[in-house]
Design a protein around this motif. Structure first.
Motif: not given
Ligand code: TRP
Length: 328
Positions: A145, A40, A136-137, A7, A129, A10, A45, A151
């Motif tokens: 990931v 995704l 999401d994951i 997964l 967040y 961005m 976000h 991250q």
């Molecule tokens: N937080 C990630 C970033 O700022 C974006 C993101 C949201 C993400 N959900 C995710 C990345 C799930 C990997 C998997 O780049």
């Protein structure tokens, strides 16, 4: 044999730049053979740092164009917006019960962002967040990931939540691992550590050769190389860093290094060669971009199709969650 899931995500904040390409997209494209990928678009976000949603749809479409132009195959790897799949919210709510406030307050990624963006008071959604990111994951049972260093703390929180859920209610989720990108950061044209749209120090994937030249002209170089024939220090020069990445012939890179040190290569010439090499890498991307920009119905269909496929898996996972929790 079923492939493990990757997964990647961005936040849609406008057109992508070569830092995204080097730091993320190249890596994603390489993963398509070995794994089942899900891509995704984290439009919810974005709200943590920008409440203005005026451009969010256009920014999301631009991101689809950039991803596909770089080589993401939407047939194999669904591309979808978080906001179109309600299960993200549902799972996020359940996950929010499995992690403490103090754990989220200790999250270094949050602390960095609060410092970098001068945020005065943190909203509830910003604290949460990584909980949404965990949803999401795990909705897509991501085992891997692909992320940059910054991250990793978020992925660690995802692992903790997955473990907590699995022990409390029974096995549903894998414990995802971060796949670190080798070349995870390209410095900005101003010499700052990171290329970033808000700092206006980028070269966009959509920049044509003239624009690439124009932008590169402004790039900072070795401050001690004052005259064209002053000897330079490639190891501290930003443009040399770009050469290492974008000049395909390693012999040429070595020659550039030697000529810079000897003072026989001036910065302007060096930059123009670099610009040409970057544009060579960008040429097929630019062409594909134009094709897609002229066919917006196709771009929208890619998204719609990706959302249909992603939703199917999200609904299935959520069914398993509800069953384990006796919330069926
Ligand atoms: N937080 C990630 C970033 O700022 C974006 C993101 C949201 C993400 N959900 C995710 C990345 C799930 C990997 C998997 O780049």
């Amino acid at each position: 044999m079923t492939k493990k899931h990757v997964l990647s995500g961005m936040r849609p904040t406008g057109k992508l730049h070569i830092g995204h390409y080097v730091g993320a997209l190249e890596n994603w494209i390489g993963l398509q053979e070995k794994y089942q990928n899900y891509h995704l678009i984290a439009d919810y976000h974005v709200l943590t740092t920008n409440l203005n949603t005026e451009n969010i749809y256009q920014d999301s479409l631009d991101m689809v164009i950039d991803w596909v132009a770089c080589g993401i195959d939407p047939e194999r790897s669904p591309i979808f917006r978080q906001s179109q799949i309600k299960e993200h919210c549902e799972l996020q709510l359940i996950f929010s019960m499995l992690i403490t406030v103090s754990r989220l307050e200790r999250n270094p990624s949050l602390k960095d962002q609060v410092r970098d963006l001068d945020i005065e008071t943190v909203i509830f959604g910003h604290l949460g967040y990584p909980v949404l990111q965990a949803a999401d994951i795990l909705l897509y049972k991501g085992s891997f990931v692909p992320v940059g260093e910054d991250q990793v703390p978020h992925v660690e929180i995802t692992r903790e939540i997955a473990r907590r859920f699995n022990t409390q209610y029974g096995e549903v989720f894998p414990e995802p691992e971060p796949l670190l990108t080798k070349f995870s950061r390209l410095a900005g044209l101003d010499g700052k550590a990171k290329m970033s749209k808000s700092l206006d120090n980028t070269i966009l994937l959509s920049d044509d050769p003239e624009m690439v030249k124009k932008r590169l002209k402004k790039a900072v170089t070795d401050p001690e190389k004052i005259y064209k024939n002053s000897p330079g220090h490639p190891d501290i020069c930003l443009v040399y860093g770009y050469h290492k990445k974008f000049t395909p012939d390693q012999e040429e890179v070595k020659q550039i290094e030697a000529d810079c040190r000897a003072g026989s290569l001036g910065c302007v010439d060096c930059k123009m060669r670099c610009a040409a090499n970057i544009s060579t890498v960008l040429a097929p991307i630019l062409e594909k971009r134009r094709e897609l920009e002229n066919n917006m119905p196709l771009v929208k269909e890619i998204l719609h199709d990706g959302e249909t496929k992603a939703r199917r898996l999200a609904v299935e996972t959520m069914g398993q969650v509800r069953e384990k929790m006796k919330l069926g």
